[in-house]
Design a protein around this motif. Structure first.
Motif, mmCIF file in Angstrom:
data_model
loop_
_atom_site.group_PDB
_atom_site.id
_atom_site.type_symbol
_atom_site.label_atom_id
_atom_site.label_comp_id
_atom_site.label_asym_id
_atom_site.label_seq_id
_atom_site.Cartn_x
_atom_site.Cartn_y
_atom_site.Cartn_z
ATOM 1 N N MET A 1 11.929 -2.854 4.487
ATOM 2 C CA MET A 1 10.610 -2.909 3.681
ATOM 3 C C MET A 1 9.810 -1.976 4.340
ATOM 4 O O MET A 1 9.853 -1.726 5.560
ATOM 5 N N HIS A 2 9.068 -1.149 3.635
ATOM 6 C CA HIS A 2 8.273 -0.168 3.979
ATOM 7 C C HIS A 2 6.758 -0.555 3.440
ATOM 8 O O HIS A 2 6.793 -0.764 2.369
ATOM 9 N N PHE A 3 5.784 -0.364 4.319
ATOM 10 C CA PHE A 3 4.486 -0.811 3.716
ATOM 11 C C PHE A 3 3.329 0.035 4.587
ATOM 12 O O PHE A 3 3.522 0.233 5.789
ATOM 13 N N ASP A 4 2.480 0.430 3.797
ATOM 14 C CA ASP A 4 1.236 1.175 4.369
ATOM 15 C C ASP A 4 0.116 0.322 4.382
ATOM 16 O O ASP A 4 -0.555 0.566 5.403
ATOM 17 N N PHE A 5 -0.055 -0.307 3.535
ATOM 18 C CA PHE A 5 -1.202 -1.164 3.245
ATOM 19 C C PHE A 5 -0.926 -2.535 3.558
ATOM 20 O O PHE A 5 0.251 -3.035 2.751
ATOM 21 N N PHE A 6 -1.597 -3.501 3.899
ATOM 22 C CA PHE A 6 -1.224 -4.899 3.813
ATOM 23 C C PHE A 6 -2.454 -5.736 3.950
ATOM 24 O O PHE A 6 -3.624 -5.228 4.359
ATOM 25 N N LEU A 7 -2.409 -7.165 3.218
ATOM 26 C CA LEU A 7 -3.432 -8.083 3.570
ATOM 27 C C LEU A 7 -2.870 -9.259 4.275
ATOM 28 O O LEU A 7 -1.754 -9.494 3.845
ATOM 29 N N ILE A 8 -3.611 -9.670 5.169
ATOM 30 C CA ILE A 8 -3.353 -10.845 5.928
ATOM 31 C C ILE A 8 -4.342 -11.648 5.879
ATOM 32 O O ILE A 8 -5.593 -11.301 6.183
ATOM 33 N N ASP A 9 -4.038 -12.892 6.313
ATOM 34 C CA ASP A 9 -4.959 -14.223 6.384
ATOM 35 C C ASP A 9 -5.471 -13.911 8.015
ATOM 36 O O ASP A 9 -4.779 -13.516 8.810
ATOM 37 N N GLN A 10 -6.631 -15.066 8.193
ATOM 38 C CA GLN A 10 -7.000 -15.147 9.526
ATOM 39 C C GLN A 10 -6.135 -15.560 10.321
ATOM 40 O O GLN A 10 -6.204 -15.013 11.764
ATOM 41 N N THR A 11 -4.967 -16.603 9.874
ATOM 42 C CA THR A 11 -4.173 -16.999 10.853
ATOM 43 C C THR A 11 -3.338 -15.893 11.418
ATOM 44 O O THR A 11 -3.016 -15.922 12.748
ATOM 45 N N TYR B 1 3.075 0.348 -5.527
ATOM 46 C CA TYR B 1 2.224 1.331 -6.059
ATOM 47 C C TYR B 1 2.902 2.747 -5.831
ATOM 48 O O TYR B 1 3.680 2.804 -5.306
ATOM 49 N N THR B 2 2.108 3.470 -6.605
ATOM 50 C CA THR B 2 2.377 4.902 -6.471
ATOM 51 C C THR B 2 1.518 5.619 -5.670
ATOM 52 O O THR B 2 0.185 5.619 -5.987
ATOM 53 N N ARG B 3 2.024 6.218 -4.605
ATOM 54 C CA ARG B 3 1.168 6.944 -3.519
ATOM 55 C C ARG B 3 0.733 8.431 -4.322
ATOM 56 O O ARG B 3 1.434 9.039 -4.701
ATOM 57 N N ARG B 4 -0.631 8.517 -4.121
ATOM 58 C CA ARG B 4 -1.080 9.729 -4.697
ATOM 59 C C ARG B 4 -1.322 11.041 -3.675
ATOM 60 O O ARG B 4 -1.112 10.577 -2.479
ATOM 61 N N GLU B 5 -0.989 11.987 -3.833
ATOM 62 C CA GLU B 5 -1.077 13.153 -2.942
ATOM 63 C C GLU B 5 -2.278 13.248 -2.188
ATOM 64 O O GLU B 5 -3.397 13.151 -2.832
ATOM 65 N N ARG B 6 -2.569 13.714 -0.967
ATOM 66 C CA ARG B 6 -3.798 13.776 -0.341
ATOM 67 C C ARG B 6 -4.363 15.068 -0.999
ATOM 68 O O ARG B 6 -4.189 16.139 -1.208
ATOM 69 N N GLU B 7 -5.754 14.747 -1.251
ATOM 70 C CA GLU B 7 -6.825 15.486 -1.705
ATOM 71 C C GLU B 7 -7.259 16.556 -0.754
ATOM 72 O O GLU B 7 -7.754 17.596 -1.089
ATOM 73 N N ALA B 8 -7.794 16.029 0.386
ATOM 74 C CA ALA B 8 -8.536 16.842 1.280
ATOM 75 C C ALA B 8 -7.935 16.572 2.612
ATOM 76 O O ALA B 8 -7.403 15.654 3.149
#
Length: 193
Positions: free
Chosen positions: A1-11, A42-49
């Motif tokens: 599994m690969h992930f760059d962004f994540f949401l986690i709860d307080q626990t 999601y589709t990762r966009r290219e870095r703009e700057a």
């Protein structure tokens, strides 16, 4: 599994903050501290700057931290390779002795050198693997990772604490509620387990 962004709860956040690791691997720690994981593609966009500060050396260190911190496969591989090389050394030694006795050899001492090299290198790898297994287990015990994580604890149905005899101070020997078998009466007056 690969992930760059994540949401986690307080626990999960509290679990992560409660036990920081010096060479931590955040994705592994999140997977360890959380329950079921859901993926959002999601589709990762290219870095703009600008350029990334995430160099190849940093990525390699992060990979090694994750691989070493959450897997003992490399150490197990060394142990299995040591066993394999030792067994191969024994078989090759038998073959070399048979070849030496029946066919002879042109190089004097070659057979004994090869036998010693194969057996010693196999033994060395086996011993390194055994030491690695001990070190891994020691490392695993010194970490502050809990053996399991309890998300929810259901209260007992009868109203008594889970360990009734230790938690209920009125059930000490000599008390009118204590019984000879060490059980307590339930609400109906019958003795419970």
């Amino acid at each position: 599994m690969h992930f760059d962004f994540f949401l986690i709860d307080q626990t999960v956040k509290e679990r992560l903050v409660a036990r920081p690791e010096p060479n931590g691997f955040l994705q592994g720690e999140i997977l360890y501290a959380s329950g079921p994981v859901h993926e959002i593609v999601y589709t990762r966009r290219e870095r703009e700057a600008g350029d990334s500060g995430w160099s190849s050396a940093k990525k390699m260190k992060y990979f090694v931290d994750g691989f070493v911190g959450y897997s003992f496969a490399p150490i197990r591989f060394i142990t299995v390779a040591g066993i394999g090389l030792f067994c191969l050394g024994i078989l090759a030694s038998v073959g070399l002795v048979i070849q030496r006795l029946w066919f002879g050899t042109r190089a004097v001492g070659w057979t004994s050198v090869m036998i010693m090299m194969m057996l010693l290198h196999g033994t060395e790898m086996l011993m390194i693997g055994v030491l690695g297994e001990y070190l891994w287990r020691t490392l695993d015990q010194t970490r502050s990772r809990p053996l399991f994580i309890v998300d929810y604890q259901k209260p007992p149905a009868n109203g008594y604490p889970a360990n009734r005899l230790q938690d209920d101070r009125s059930c000490e020997p000599g008390s009118d509620r204590a019984t000879e078998s060490g059980t307590l009466p339930d609400q109906s007056g019958k003795l419970g387990p």
